[in-house]
Design a protein around this motif. Structure first.
Motif, PDB file in Angstrom:
ATOM      1  N   LEU A  91       0.849  -1.184   0.000  1.00 49.69           N
ATOM      2  CA  LEU A  91       0.000   0.000   0.000  1.00 49.69           C
ATOM      3  C   LEU A  91       0.886   1.235   0.000  1.00 49.69           C
ATOM      4  O   LEU A  91       1.732   1.394   0.880  1.00 49.69           O
ATOM      5  N   ASP A  92       0.709   2.082  -1.022  1.00 48.67           N
ATOM      6  CA  ASP A  92       1.519   3.284  -1.210  1.00 48.67           C
ATOM      7  C   ASP A  92       0.636   4.494  -1.417  1.00 48.67           C
ATOM      8  O   ASP A  92      -0.514   4.371  -1.841  1.00 48.67           O
ATOM      9  N   SER A  93       1.235   5.649  -1.195  1.00 51.06           N
ATOM     10  CA  SER A  93       0.658   6.918  -1.632  1.00 51.06           C
ATOM     11  C   SER A  93       1.770   7.673  -2.354  1.00 51.06           C
ATOM     12  O   SER A  93       2.883   7.162  -2.486  1.00 51.06           O
ATOM     13  N   ASN A  94       1.500   8.877  -2.777  1.00 53.18           N
ATOM     14  CA  ASN A  94       2.561   9.679  -3.388  1.00 53.18           C
ATOM     15  C   ASN A  94       3.632  10.066  -2.382  1.00 53.18           C
ATOM     16  O   ASN A  94       4.755  10.371  -2.761  1.00 53.18           O
ATOM     17  N   ASN A  95       3.290  10.041  -1.094  1.00 52.44           N
ATOM     18  CA  ASN A  95       4.209  10.519  -0.065  1.00 52.44           C
ATOM     19  C   ASN A  95       4.885   9.436   0.758  1.00 52.44           C
ATOM     20  O   ASN A  95       5.879   9.712   1.422  1.00 52.44           O
ATOM     21  N   GLN A  96       4.349   8.224   0.757  1.00 52.97           N
ATOM     22  CA  GLN A  96       4.939   7.195   1.609  1.00 52.97           C
ATOM     23  C   GLN A  96       4.475   5.799   1.214  1.00 52.97           C
ATOM     24  O   GLN A  96       3.503   5.630   0.498  1.00 52.97           O
ATOM     25  N   THR A  97       5.191   4.826   1.745  1.00 52.78           N
ATOM     26  CA  THR A  97       4.802   3.428   1.648  1.00 52.78           C
ATOM     27  C   THR A  97       4.251   3.026   3.004  1.00 52.78           C
ATOM     28  O   THR A  97       4.937   3.146   4.019  1.00 52.78           O
ATOM     29  N   TYR A  98       3.029   2.549   3.024  1.00 51.38           N
ATOM     30  CA  TYR A  98       2.399   2.131   4.280  1.00 51.38           C
ATOM     31  C   TYR A  98       2.823   0.724   4.689  1.00 51.38           C
ATOM     32  O   TYR A  98       2.877   0.413   5.864  1.00 51.38           O
ATOM     33  N   GLY A  99       3.100  -0.114   3.726  1.00 48.98           N
ATOM     34  CA  GLY A  99       3.531  -1.467   4.019  1.00 48.98           C
ATOM     35  C   GLY A  99       3.787  -2.243   2.744  1.00 48.98           C
ATOM     36  O   GLY A  99       3.160  -1.996   1.721  1.00 48.98           O
ATOM     37  N   THR A 100       4.738  -3.172   2.819  1.00 48.49           N
ATOM     38  CA  THR A 100       5.081  -3.989   1.657  1.00 48.49           C
ATOM     39  C   THR A 100       4.771  -5.461   1.890  1.00 48.49           C
ATOM     40  O   THR A 100       5.031  -6.287   1.019  1.00 48.49           O
TER      41      THR A 100
END
Length: 109
Positions: A91-100
């Motif tokens: 789960l990603d956004s333009n600003n960060q990765t929430y989890g891989t």
């Protein structure tokens, strides 16, 4: 809130939901860490949303919800992908990765 599903993520979610009724709840799991700001994201397949859930826009093929109190931990626009050959999500956004290594757990009865 909106989650863009990649084609692979959409396919994997639909496979796991199968022919039974169900939707996906995005969670921010804080159990065991003792602090609400050190949680990890997770995905749960549920039967029905509860009164605290709000709808997350994720297209027409997979229904998503989130607890309204946990919305604050996520950005308004994110992308959900799956690792080919694995059953974990990213789960990603333009600003960060929430989890891989986000797990999808089927909690339906």
């Amino acid at each position: 809130m909106m989650i863009q599903l990649t084609p692979d993520a959409e396919k994997k979610l639909k496979e796991r939901i199968g022919n039974q009724p169900g939707r996906v709840r995005l969670i921010y799991d804080t159990e065991g860490c003792g602090c609400a700001v050190n949680g990890i994201p997770g995905l749960r397949i549920i039967n029905e949303p509860d009164s605290e859930d709000v709808t997350v826009s994720a297209g027409d093929s997979v229904a998503f919800v989130i607890n309204r109190r946990q919305e604050v931990f996520f950005e308004d626009a994110m992308t959900l992908d799956v690792f080919s050959g694995l059953s974990t999500f990213r789960l990603d956004s333009n600003n960060q990765t929430y989890g891989t290594n986000i797990q999808l757990v089927d909690t339906r009865q």
